[in-house]
Design a protein around this motif. Structure first.
Motif, PDB file in Angstrom:
ATOM      1  N   VAL A 188       5.276  -0.793   8.525  1.00 50.04           N
ATOM      2  CA  VAL A 188       4.223   0.212   8.413  1.00 50.04           C
ATOM      3  C   VAL A 188       4.905   1.564   8.581  1.00 50.04           C
ATOM      4  CG1 VAL A 188       2.132   1.162   9.464  1.00 50.04           C
ATOM      5  CG2 VAL A 188       2.470  -1.321   9.366  1.00 50.04           C
ATOM      6  N   THR A 189       4.724   2.445   7.609  1.00 49.87           N
ATOM      7  CA  THR A 189       5.278   3.795   7.709  1.00 49.87           C
ATOM      8  C   THR A 189       4.147   4.797   7.534  1.00 49.87           C
ATOM      9  OG1 THR A 189       5.800   4.071   5.361  1.00 49.87           O
ATOM     10  CG2 THR A 189       7.450   2.968   6.714  1.00 49.87           C
ATOM     11  N   VAL A 190       4.178   5.855   8.339  1.00 44.83           N
ATOM     12  CA  VAL A 190       3.140   6.882   8.268  1.00 44.83           C
ATOM     13  C   VAL A 190       3.809   8.248   8.353  1.00 44.83           C
ATOM     14  CG1 VAL A 190       0.984   7.759   9.237  1.00 44.83           C
ATOM     15  CG2 VAL A 190       1.510   5.328   9.410  1.00 44.83           C
ATOM     16  N   LYS A 191       3.416   9.128   7.445  1.00 47.47           N
ATOM     17  CA  LYS A 191       3.971  10.477   7.388  1.00 47.47           C
ATOM     18  C   LYS A 191       3.098  11.433   8.200  1.00 47.47           C
ATOM     19  CE  LYS A 191       4.811  14.142   4.065  1.00 47.47           C
ATOM     20  NZ  LYS A 191       4.458  14.563   2.710  1.00 47.47           N
ATOM     21  N   THR A 192       3.745  12.234   9.034  1.00 44.63           N
ATOM     22  CA  THR A 192       3.058  13.303   9.755  1.00 44.63           C
ATOM     23  C   THR A 192       3.562  14.634   9.182  1.00 44.63           C
ATOM     24  OG1 THR A 192       4.691  13.613  11.529  1.00 44.63           O
ATOM     25  CG2 THR A 192       3.068  11.841  11.829  1.00 44.63           C
ATOM     26  N   GLY A 193       3.178  15.729   9.796  1.00 40.49           N
ATOM     27  CA  GLY A 193       3.588  17.031   9.302  1.00 40.49           C
ATOM     28  C   GLY A 193       5.088  17.272   9.321  1.00 40.49           C
ATOM     29  N   GLN A 194       5.791  16.666  10.281  1.00 38.25           N
ATOM     30  CA  GLN A 194       7.225  16.896  10.416  1.00 38.25           C
ATOM     31  C   GLN A 194       8.063  15.625  10.440  1.00 38.25           C
ATOM     32  OE1 GLN A 194       8.229  19.576  13.662  1.00 38.25           O
ATOM     33  NE2 GLN A 194       6.249  20.586  13.507  1.00 38.25           N
ATOM     34  N   SER A 195       7.418  14.475  10.533  1.00 36.64           N
ATOM     35  CA  SER A 195       8.175  13.234  10.717  1.00 36.64           C
ATOM     36  C   SER A 195       7.565  12.073   9.946  1.00 36.64           C
ATOM     37  CB  SER A 195       8.228  12.872  12.202  1.00 36.64           C
ATOM     38  OG  SER A 195       6.934  12.543  12.677  1.00 36.64           O
ATOM     39  N   ILE A 196       8.282  10.965   9.977  1.00 36.54           N
ATOM     40  CA  ILE A 196       7.779   9.693   9.452  1.00 36.54           C
ATOM     41  C   ILE A 196       7.945   8.664  10.564  1.00 36.54           C
ATOM     42  CG2 ILE A 196       7.998   7.882   7.712  1.00 36.54           C
ATOM     43  CD1 ILE A 196       9.455   9.992   5.951  1.00 36.54           C
ATOM     44  N   TYR A 222       6.964  -5.315  12.109  1.00 34.97           N
ATOM     45  CA  TYR A 222       6.305  -6.401  12.835  1.00 34.97           C
ATOM     46  C   TYR A 222       6.855  -7.726  12.345  1.00 34.97           C
ATOM     47  CZ  TYR A 222       3.379  -6.648   8.618  1.00 34.97           C
ATOM     48  OH  TYR A 222       2.935  -6.750   7.321  1.00 34.97           O
ATOM     49  N   ASN A 223       6.789  -8.734  13.221  1.00 32.32           N
ATOM     50  CA  ASN A 223       7.250 -10.074  12.860  1.00 32.32           C
ATOM     51  C   ASN A 223       6.061 -11.014  12.710  1.00 32.32           C
ATOM     52  OD1 ASN A 223       6.467 -10.828  15.470  1.00 32.32           O
ATOM     53  ND2 ASN A 223       8.537 -10.685  16.292  1.00 32.32           N
ATOM     54  N   GLU A 224       6.356 -12.302  12.558  1.00 34.70           N
ATOM     55  CA  GLU A 224       5.305 -13.289  12.304  1.00 34.70           C
ATOM     56  C   GLU A 224       4.338 -13.468  13.472  1.00 34.70           C
ATOM     57  OE1 GLU A 224       8.617 -15.268  14.433  1.00 34.70           O
ATOM     58  OE2 GLU A 224       8.583 -14.026  12.623  1.00 34.70           O
ATOM     59  N   LYS A 225       4.701 -13.016  14.660  1.00 35.66           N
ATOM     60  CA  LYS A 225       3.830 -13.166  15.826  1.00 35.66           C
ATOM     61  C   LYS A 225       2.793 -12.041  15.930  1.00 35.66           C
ATOM     62  CE  LYS A 225       7.468 -15.478  18.363  1.00 35.66           C
ATOM     63  NZ  LYS A 225       8.446 -15.384  19.439  1.00 35.66           N
ATOM     64  N   ILE A 226       2.932 -11.020  15.104  1.00 37.58           N
ATOM     65  CA  ILE A 226       2.058  -9.847  15.173  1.00 37.58           C
ATOM     66  C   ILE A 226       1.239  -9.757  13.889  1.00 37.58           C
ATOM     67  CG2 ILE A 226       2.008  -7.325  15.337  1.00 37.58           C
ATOM     68  CD1 ILE A 226       4.756  -7.567  16.819  1.00 37.58           C
ATOM     69  N   GLN A 227      -0.045  -9.529  14.037  1.00 36.04           N
ATOM     70  CA  GLN A 227      -0.905  -9.336  12.876  1.00 36.04           C
ATOM     71  C   GLN A 227      -0.587  -7.984  12.235  1.00 36.04           C
ATOM     72  OE1 GLN A 227      -3.201 -11.483  11.492  1.00 36.04           O
ATOM     73  NE2 GLN A 227      -2.299 -12.934  12.929  1.00 36.04           N
ATOM     74  N   LYS A 257       0.867  -1.178   0.000  1.00 36.20           N
ATOM     75  CA  LYS A 257       0.000   0.000   0.000  1.00 36.20           C
ATOM     76  C   LYS A 257       0.899   1.221   0.000  1.00 36.20           C
ATOM     77  CE  LYS A 257      -2.914   2.806   2.934  1.00 36.20           C
ATOM     78  NZ  LYS A 257      -3.558   3.031   4.185  1.00 36.20           N
ATOM     79  N   ALA A 258       0.549   2.202  -0.816  1.00 30.77           N
ATOM     80  CA  ALA A 258       1.329   3.443  -0.821  1.00 30.77           C
ATOM     81  C   ALA A 258       0.427   4.595  -1.231  1.00 30.77           C
ATOM     82  CB  ALA A 258       2.511   3.322  -1.770  1.00 30.77           C
ATOM     83  N   ASP A 259       0.314   5.584  -0.360  1.00 30.81           N
ATOM     84  CA  ASP A 259      -0.405   6.812  -0.682  1.00 30.81           C
ATOM     85  C   ASP A 259       0.306   7.967   0.001  1.00 30.81           C
ATOM     86  OD1 ASP A 259      -1.401   6.934   2.020  1.00 30.81           O
ATOM     87  OD2 ASP A 259      -3.097   5.669   1.465  1.00 30.81           O
ATOM     88  N   ILE A 285       2.627   4.059   3.873  1.00 31.43           N
ATOM     89  CA  ILE A 285       3.244   3.079   2.986  1.00 31.43           C
ATOM     90  C   ILE A 285       3.453   1.817   3.811  1.00 31.43           C
ATOM     91  CG2 ILE A 285       5.264   2.489   1.583  1.00 31.43           C
ATOM     92  CD1 ILE A 285       5.635   5.517   1.088  1.00 31.43           C
ATOM     93  N   TYR A 286       2.905   0.702   3.329  1.00 34.14           N
ATOM     94  CA  TYR A 286       3.032  -0.583   4.008  1.00 34.14           C
ATOM     95  C   TYR A 286       3.840  -1.516   3.111  1.00 34.14           C
ATOM     96  CZ  TYR A 286      -1.086   0.818   6.847  1.00 34.14           C
ATOM     97  OH  TYR A 286      -1.975   1.461   7.672  1.00 34.14           O
ATOM     98  N   GLY A 287       4.700  -2.314   3.736  1.00 33.64           N
ATOM     99  CA  GLY A 287       5.492  -3.277   2.984  1.00 33.64           C
ATOM    100  C   GLY A 287       5.518  -4.621   3.681  1.00 33.64           C
TER     101      GLY A 287
END
Length: 149
Positions: free
Chosen positions: A111-119, A124-129, A95-97, A101-103
């Motif tokens: 999981v990456t998320v952009k804020t006004g000043q940061s990212i 996560y590993n196999e134990k986490i959904q 997913k990328a918008d 951006i998820y990979g």
């Protein structure tokens, strides 16, 4: 003064974020509000200038990786074609918008998320959904955005 994050049940581990009038260190956000939830394996916060604000031990996001990630929010085509590199590892972009951006790599992902000043970056590993990790990172991003970061 602490404030609850919207949408996280009170039974969740570590559900409070510090009031921006008395902010905790950026490292505290990584340690407590990302990794401390046990739904993010390692985390990092980088500025739009590619500087690392805080990171988990042993988790290194290079300036080049941060620059390419930031560019991917505006034009995800390059990341979709060549993959997303974080901590020297290549992830298939799912997913990328202009916000997230998820990979994925094997049974884990990023999981990456952009804020006004940061990212914000959370792995996560196999134990986490994947959705659990995404929820934690997205909600911390919402909080930072609401408070001018």
């Amino acid at each position: 003064y602490q404030r609850r994050v919207r949408g996280i049940p009170s039974s969740s581990t570590n559900t409070t974020l510090t009031n921006p009038l008395k902010p905790m260190s950026w490292q505290g956000y990584v340690d407590n509000n990302l990794v401390g939830t046990n739904l993010v394996t390692v985390g990092c916060i980088v500025g739009h200038d590619s500087s690392v604000w805080a990171t988990s031990p042993g988790f290194n996001v290079s300036a080049d990786e941060a620059k390419k990630l930031l560019a991917g929010f505006a034009d995800p085509g390059g990341l979709r074609a060549s993959g997303l590199f974080i901590n020297g590892e290549k992830y298939l972009v799912l997913k990328a918008d202009d916000r997230s951006i998820y990979g994925k790599k094997g049974t884990g992902g990023v999981v990456t998320v952009k804020t006004g000043q940061s990212i914000l970056i959370g792995l996560y590993n196999e134990k986490i959904q994947p959705g659990q990790c995404a929820n934690v990172v997205e909600k911390l991003a919402d909080y930072l955005i609401e408070n001018g970061y």
